[in-house]
Design a protein around this motif. Structure first.
Motif, PDB file in Angstrom:
ATOM      1  N   ALA A  36       0.754  -1.079  -0.079  1.00  0.00           N
ATOM      2  CA  ALA A  36      -0.139   0.030  -0.082  1.00  0.00           C
ATOM      3  C   ALA A  36       0.727   1.372   0.029  1.00  0.00           C
ATOM      4  O   ALA A  36       2.023   1.066   0.370  1.00  0.00           O
ATOM      5  N   ALA A  37       0.318   2.596  -0.287  1.00  0.00           N
ATOM      6  CA  ALA A  37       0.967   3.723  -0.393  1.00  0.00           C
ATOM      7  C   ALA A  37       1.038   4.234   0.940  1.00  0.00           C
ATOM      8  O   ALA A  37       0.446   3.524   2.057  1.00  0.00           O
ATOM      9  N   ASP A  61      -5.821   3.948   1.438  1.00  0.00           N
ATOM     10  CA  ASP A  61      -4.487   4.441   1.111  1.00  0.00           C
ATOM     11  C   ASP A  61      -4.604   5.669   0.029  1.00  0.00           C
ATOM     12  O   ASP A  61      -5.728   5.899  -0.326  1.00  0.00           O
ATOM     13  N   SER A  62      -3.573   6.288  -0.251  1.00  0.00           N
ATOM     14  CA  SER A  62      -3.612   7.669  -1.257  1.00  0.00           C
ATOM     15  C   SER A  62      -4.069   7.108  -2.555  1.00  0.00           C
ATOM     16  O   SER A  62      -4.281   8.088  -3.254  1.00  0.00           O
ATOM     17  N   GLU A  63      -4.014   6.013  -2.951  1.00  0.00           N
ATOM     18  CA  GLU A  63      -4.556   5.480  -4.274  1.00  0.00           C
ATOM     19  C   GLU A  63      -5.837   5.060  -4.148  1.00  0.00           C
ATOM     20  O   GLU A  63      -6.338   4.373  -5.426  1.00  0.00           O
ATOM     21  N   GLY A  64      -6.568   5.049  -3.228  1.00  0.00           N
ATOM     22  CA  GLY A  64      -8.120   4.627  -3.077  1.00  0.00           C
ATOM     23  C   GLY A  64      -7.991   3.000  -2.726  1.00  0.00           C
ATOM     24  O   GLY A  64      -9.318   2.510  -2.699  1.00  0.00           O
ATOM     25  N   ALA A  94       4.753   1.292   9.109  1.00  0.00           N
ATOM     26  CA  ALA A  94       3.910   2.631   9.662  1.00  0.00           C
ATOM     27  C   ALA A  94       3.672   3.567   8.440  1.00  0.00           C
ATOM     28  O   ALA A  94       4.724   3.709   7.670  1.00  0.00           O
ATOM     29  N   PRO A  95       2.877   4.108   8.351  1.00  0.00           N
ATOM     30  CA  PRO A  95       2.532   5.266   7.303  1.00  0.00           C
ATOM     31  C   PRO A  95       3.640   6.633   7.542  1.00  0.00           C
ATOM     32  O   PRO A  95       3.996   6.710   8.588  1.00  0.00           O
ATOM     33  N   THR A  96       3.901   7.221   6.490  1.00  0.00           N
ATOM     34  CA  THR A  96       4.409   8.674   6.793  1.00  0.00           C
ATOM     35  C   THR A  96       3.617   9.593   6.955  1.00  0.00           C
ATOM     36  O   THR A  96       3.892  10.562   7.495  1.00  0.00           O
TER      37      THR A  96
END
Length: 196
Positions: A36-37, A61-64, A94-96
């Motif tokens: 995932a993004a 995520d940022s891509e849907g 972990a996400p940014t």
């Protein structure tokens, strides 16, 4: 497809197939998806289950791509913490950037987990997660609401994985190619949602 082959199958049989094999398909589809993004959009929506208000917490995520969802009875720090723990365990990183609405539970849960992600919140910043609710609302209307929190969680977990498999993103390809891909994908999506 079964009717074309001369097989007469009731809706109840298909429902039982989905209950038996749906989670297996969903698990395999998730395993085959790319990573995932690193920007996650978190949001919650109200779902009525047997006249009781429940909250469907979602991560996109940022891509849907729908990362995960969780049906809970509360809308507080403990509920946000449970969603974030589940996400971190399932995604493995972990996400940014975390994008949320202005609910303070997300920031409190992030502090407790010591996430170093940049936390963005604003009026229209979280439209990616808000738009992902539309698919659930359509299915909710067709199914005449969910019967229990467990059945909603089970159905939505399978539905999310199948939706991700048939959801074509605009940005990696040209508009003409997207049109070519979307025509058969739309037909396959209608068949898959009819079965689910």
């Amino acid at each position: 497809m079964l009717a074309e082959r001369g097989l007469d199958v009731s809706y109840e049989t298909i429902r039982r197939w989905v209950l038996k094999f749906g989670l297996i398909y969903a698990r395999n589809l998730r395993r085959l998806r790319p990573r995932a993004a690193e920007t996650w959009h978190l949001d919650e929506m109200v779902v009525s289950i047997q006249g009781q208000r429940m909250f469907l917490w979602r991560a996109v995520d940022s891509e849907g791509e729908i990362l995960d969802m969780l049906v809970q009875s509360r809308r507080d720090k403990a509920a946000a913490l449970r969603l974030l723990r589940k996400l971190l365990k399932k995604q493995g990183f972990a996400p940014t950037v975390l994008v949320t609405d202005k609910l303070r539970s997300y920031a409190a849960a992030g502090r407790e987990l010591r996430l170093s992600a940049h936390h963005e919140q604003g009026l229209r910043e979280n439209n990616r997660a808000e738009n992902s609710h539309q698919v659930v609302r359509r299915r909710e209307r067709k199914m005449q609401r969910f019967k229990s929190a467990g059945s909603a969680q089970c159905f939505l977990a399978v539905h999310a994985a199948i939706h991700n498999a048939f959801n074509l993103q605009r940005h990696p390809i040209s508009r003409a190619t997207l049109r070519l891909f979307r025509a058969p994908a739309a037909q396959q999506w209608q068949i898959a949602t009819a079965v689910a």
